[in-house]
Design a protein around this motif. Sequence first.
Motif, PDB file in Angstrom:
ATOM      1  N   LEU A  50      -8.315   3.028  12.721  1.00  0.00           N
ATOM      2  CA  LEU A  50      -7.591   3.775  13.745  1.00  0.00           C
ATOM      3  C   LEU A  50      -6.444   2.935  14.333  1.00  0.00           C
ATOM      4  N   PHE A  51      -6.761   1.697  14.660  1.00  0.00           N
ATOM      5  CA  PHE A  51      -5.753   0.794  15.253  1.00  0.00           C
ATOM      6  C   PHE A  51      -4.586   0.585  14.295  1.00  0.00           C
ATOM      7  N   SER A  52      -4.906   0.400  13.007  1.00  0.00           N
ATOM      8  CA  SER A  52      -3.860   0.180  12.016  1.00  0.00           C
ATOM      9  C   SER A  52      -3.024   1.450  11.839  1.00  0.00           C
ATOM     10  N   TRP A  53      -3.708   2.563  11.774  1.00  0.00           N
ATOM     11  CA  TRP A  53      -3.053   3.857  11.514  1.00  0.00           C
ATOM     12  C   TRP A  53      -2.093   4.221  12.644  1.00  0.00           C
ATOM     13  N   LEU A  54      -2.527   3.895  13.892  1.00  0.00           N
ATOM     14  CA  LEU A  54      -1.696   4.194  15.045  1.00  0.00           C
ATOM     15  C   LEU A  54      -0.571   3.176  15.201  1.00  0.00           C
ATOM     16  N   GLY A  55      -0.605   2.131  14.355  1.00  0.00           N
ATOM     17  CA  GLY A  55       0.433   1.114  14.415  1.00  0.00           C
ATOM     18  C   GLY A  55       0.279   0.178  15.598  1.00  0.00           C
ATOM     19  N   LEU A  56      -0.929   0.053  16.122  1.00  0.00           N
ATOM     20  CA  LEU A  56      -1.157  -0.823  17.281  1.00  0.00           C
ATOM     21  C   LEU A  56      -1.196  -2.296  16.874  1.00  0.00           C
ATOM     22  N   ILE A  57      -1.534  -2.552  15.603  1.00  0.00           N
ATOM     23  CA  ILE A  57      -1.568  -3.935  15.129  1.00  0.00           C
ATOM     24  C   ILE A  57      -0.580  -4.078  13.974  1.00  0.00           C
ATOM     25  N   SER A  58       0.132  -5.199  13.977  1.00  0.00           N
ATOM     26  CA  SER A  58       1.062  -5.451  12.878  1.00  0.00           C
ATOM     27  C   SER A  58       0.279  -5.682  11.598  1.00  0.00           C
ATOM     28  N   PRO A  59       0.670  -5.028  10.507  1.00  0.00           N
ATOM     29  CA  PRO A  59      -0.040  -5.221   9.234  1.00  0.00           C
ATOM     30  C   PRO A  59       0.073  -6.658   8.726  1.00  0.00           C
ATOM     31  N   LEU A  60       0.987  -7.426   9.289  1.00  0.00           N
ATOM     32  CA  LEU A  60       1.093  -8.838   8.889  1.00  0.00           C
ATOM     33  C   LEU A  60      -0.041  -9.664   9.500  1.00  0.00           C
ATOM     34  N   LEU A  61      -0.571  -9.184  10.638  1.00  0.00           N
ATOM     35  CA  LEU A  61      -1.690  -9.887  11.276  1.00  0.00           C
ATOM     36  C   LEU A  61      -3.025  -9.332  10.793  1.00  0.00           C
ATOM     37  N   LEU A  62      -3.106  -8.017  10.776  1.00  0.00           N
ATOM     38  CA  LEU A  62      -4.342  -7.392  10.310  1.00  0.00           C
ATOM     39  C   LEU A  62      -3.999  -6.141   9.516  1.00  0.00           C
ATOM     40  N   PRO A  63      -4.006  -6.231   8.187  1.00  0.00           N
ATOM     41  CA  PRO A  63      -3.664  -5.068   7.370  1.00  0.00           C
ATOM     42  C   PRO A  63      -4.744  -3.993   7.491  1.00  0.00           C
ATOM     43  N   SER A  64      -4.385  -2.790   7.173  1.00  0.00           N
ATOM     44  CA  SER A  64      -5.324  -1.663   7.264  1.00  0.00           C
ATOM     45  C   SER A  64      -6.469  -1.851   6.266  1.00  0.00           C
ATOM     46  N   PRO A  65      -7.655  -1.355   6.607  1.00  0.00           N
ATOM     47  CA  PRO A  65      -8.781  -1.469   5.668  1.00  0.00           C
ATOM     48  C   PRO A  65      -8.466  -0.875   4.301  1.00  0.00           C
ATOM     49  N   VAL A  66      -7.606   0.143   4.298  1.00  0.00           N
ATOM     50  CA  VAL A  66      -7.230   0.759   3.023  1.00  0.00           C
ATOM     51  C   VAL A  66      -6.546  -0.277   2.122  1.00  0.00           C
ATOM     52  N   ASP A  67      -5.634  -1.052   2.725  1.00  0.00           N
ATOM     53  CA  ASP A  67      -4.937  -2.084   1.958  1.00  0.00           C
ATOM     54  C   ASP A  67      -5.893  -3.163   1.467  1.00  0.00           C
ATOM     55  N   VAL A  68      -6.811  -3.520   2.338  1.00  0.00           N
ATOM     56  CA  VAL A  68      -7.769  -4.571   1.971  1.00  0.00           C
ATOM     57  C   VAL A  68      -8.629  -4.111   0.790  1.00  0.00           C
ATOM     58  N   VAL A  69      -9.090  -2.866   0.854  1.00  0.00           N
ATOM     59  CA  VAL A  69      -9.921  -2.343  -0.229  1.00  0.00           C
ATOM     60  C   VAL A  69      -9.105  -2.274  -1.521  1.00  0.00           C
ATOM     61  N   ARG A  70      -7.841  -1.839  -1.375  1.00  0.00           N
ATOM     62  CA  ARG A  70      -6.992  -1.724  -2.562  1.00  0.00           C
ATOM     63  C   ARG A  70      -6.809  -3.098  -3.220  1.00  0.00           C
ATOM     64  N   SER A  71      -6.471  -4.097  -2.432  1.00  0.00           N
ATOM     65  CA  SER A  71      -6.246  -5.413  -3.052  1.00  0.00           C
ATOM     66  C   SER A  71      -7.563  -6.027  -3.520  1.00  0.00           C
ATOM     67  N   GLY A  72      -8.674  -5.615  -2.875  1.00  0.00           N
ATOM     68  CA  GLY A  72      -9.988  -6.047  -3.348  1.00  0.00           C
ATOM     69  C   GLY A  72     -10.238  -5.564  -4.766  1.00  0.00           C
ATOM     70  N   PHE A  73      -9.950  -4.283  -5.001  1.00  0.00           N
ATOM     71  CA  PHE A  73     -10.139  -3.716  -6.343  1.00  0.00           C
ATOM     72  C   PHE A  73      -9.191  -4.349  -7.350  1.00  0.00           C
ATOM     73  N   GLU A  74      -7.983  -4.628  -6.852  1.00  0.00           N
ATOM     74  CA  GLU A  74      -6.991  -5.269  -7.712  1.00  0.00           C
ATOM     75  C   GLU A  74      -7.509  -6.628  -8.200  1.00  0.00           C
ATOM     76  N   LEU A  75      -8.018  -7.418  -7.241  1.00  0.00           N
ATOM     77  CA  LEU A  75      -8.517  -8.759  -7.582  1.00  0.00           C
ATOM     78  C   LEU A  75      -9.753  -8.685  -8.472  1.00  0.00           C
ATOM     79  N   LEU A  76     -10.536  -7.646  -8.256  1.00  0.00           N
ATOM     80  CA  LEU A  76     -11.707  -7.454  -9.115  1.00  0.00           C
ATOM     81  C   LEU A  76     -11.266  -7.087 -10.527  1.00  0.00           C
ATOM     82  N   GLY A  77     -10.248  -6.205 -10.586  1.00  0.00           N
ATOM     83  CA  GLY A  77      -9.769  -5.702 -11.877  1.00  0.00           C
ATOM     84  C   GLY A  77      -9.174  -6.796 -12.734  1.00  0.00           C
TER      85      GLY A  77
END
Lengths: 256, 302
Positions: free
Chosen positions: A23-50
């Motif tokens: 919610l915080f990421s989606w509303l833009g309350l936190i800079s993605p440079l400090l804390l990226p959205s969970p969606v991004d984290v999951v995406r790069s997680g799969f990338e690193l796994l792949g």
Amino acid sequence: MRFARSLIHRLWLPVALVAIWFLFSWLGLISPLLLPSPVDVVRSGFELLGNGELARHVAVSLTRVLQGFALAAVLGISLGAAIGLSPAFDKSVDWVLQTLKPIPPIGWFPLVVLWFGIGEVSKVFIIFLGAFFPILINVVDGIRQTDHRHVELARVHEIGWWRFLTWVIIPGSLPSTFTGLRIGMGFAWTCVVAAELIAAEAGIGYLIVDARQTFHPDVLLVGILTIGILGTVMDAGLRQLDRRLIRWKQPFRGGA
Amino acid sequence: MLSQLISSSKRMLDVAARPFQSGTSPAPVVTTQGTLTVSHCDKSFLIGDQLTPILRDVSLTVEAGQFLCVVGGSGCGKSTLLRVIAGLETAERGSVALGDQVVTKPGLDRGVVFQEHRLLPWLNVWQNIDFGLSQSVRSGRDRIIADHIRLVGLEGFEMLHPGQLSGGMAQRAGLARALVNHPRVLLLDEPFGALDALTRWQMQTELLRIWEAERATMILVTHDIDEAIYLADQIIVLGGRPGNVRQRFQVELPRPRDRGASGFAELRREIWDAIFLKDDGDTSSFERERLLAELVAESHAT
């Protein structure tokens, strides 16, 4: 039904935390440079796994942890047994061990690098140092907890020393030994990451430092979460073993 | 002399007739008369920095195969006396002897049933008895263990751990373990003190049956006067601080004894008096009431 309720008990907090984070990421309350959205984290997680990157780093760290931990377990248990069973040996090594115990493992790192270079040996050594003392202390403690009433029983039945060791002291000190092993495993993970943060070319700790230096906070978070998950899995493994070996003890689980 | 000889040879026959001894495992050699004697024993403990006398000049004799009960209030040293006989404590003065052998340390000729069952929690019933069985017995261990499990009525419960047993069952397992080496003397330290009244009665009957089957000398310490009268051939009243022998009673009531019989009640009265009246000759009635209340409270608490 019971299973479902227990699952809800376990799931609500992690789900809530991720939801708030999203919610915080989606509303833009936190800079993605400090804390990226969970969606991004999951995406790069799969990338690193792949692409096998994550597996490679995990394998490197895991190997170091297992080597250091195995060394600590073998030495901690045998030295702990010697201290617990021989008052003379206890007195001989007491002051040395008491002095070494409070030194944080990472405090050794500069010296260890001086001795062994920045290769594998120094990292395994640091992990060994981290896991060794909790194992040692709990093994000694377990032996010290041997019930004097069981000692009396053994005298009445003229039990030999070997039988007393294998039937009374070892099973009696197993719970404490497992506590030591679990704490030691926790320290082993702490130490591997710390050592890799300082100097490494591979491993989870290296992945984290590298991600920070190349501005990939999502990768950084994948690394951190991986450490948490791996530590939990290994602890659960030890706990399973503990439960299998020590069935006679009914743990207190809180509540009524 | 002749009667001694007869009882001695009878004992040997008994030993030979035991089913688990007739196999390859050797029967224990009965070398002497199994009379247990305690002569003029003194024992004190260092409590804090104070040397506190616990037993003073305690003497007793138990013939082989006899059932002795030691009764007394709490703190009279009755458990200490048992520990001295077991060889777990050493008397400062006096001696303990079994037959012509002076007791200096614990040994397999004296089995002990402790106040708490003292089973190893990580071993099941079978393993606990196996633990107690002398390592010098090499063959036929399984049969000896099985026989003792049957003796105390625990068939079917061999695989249970102490945490899964009731108080009475745990004490039965403790009894089997104490008997497994065929001790000449069985020492029981308030073995049924922690059991409920019904289970206690049941265990007392069981103990008599086992005693008749095993023919070991029994020394049982208790604060339960009825228990002592129900079980014993001989009762010794221990009292005072330090504890010494106040009075000895021979119980000649036929077994099984009726707790409601007049002879039983009479003896109970006499033992009460031995415990409370003879306190150094002139215990005030107030003090007597206090001690009485303490004893009653204690027997209710356990």
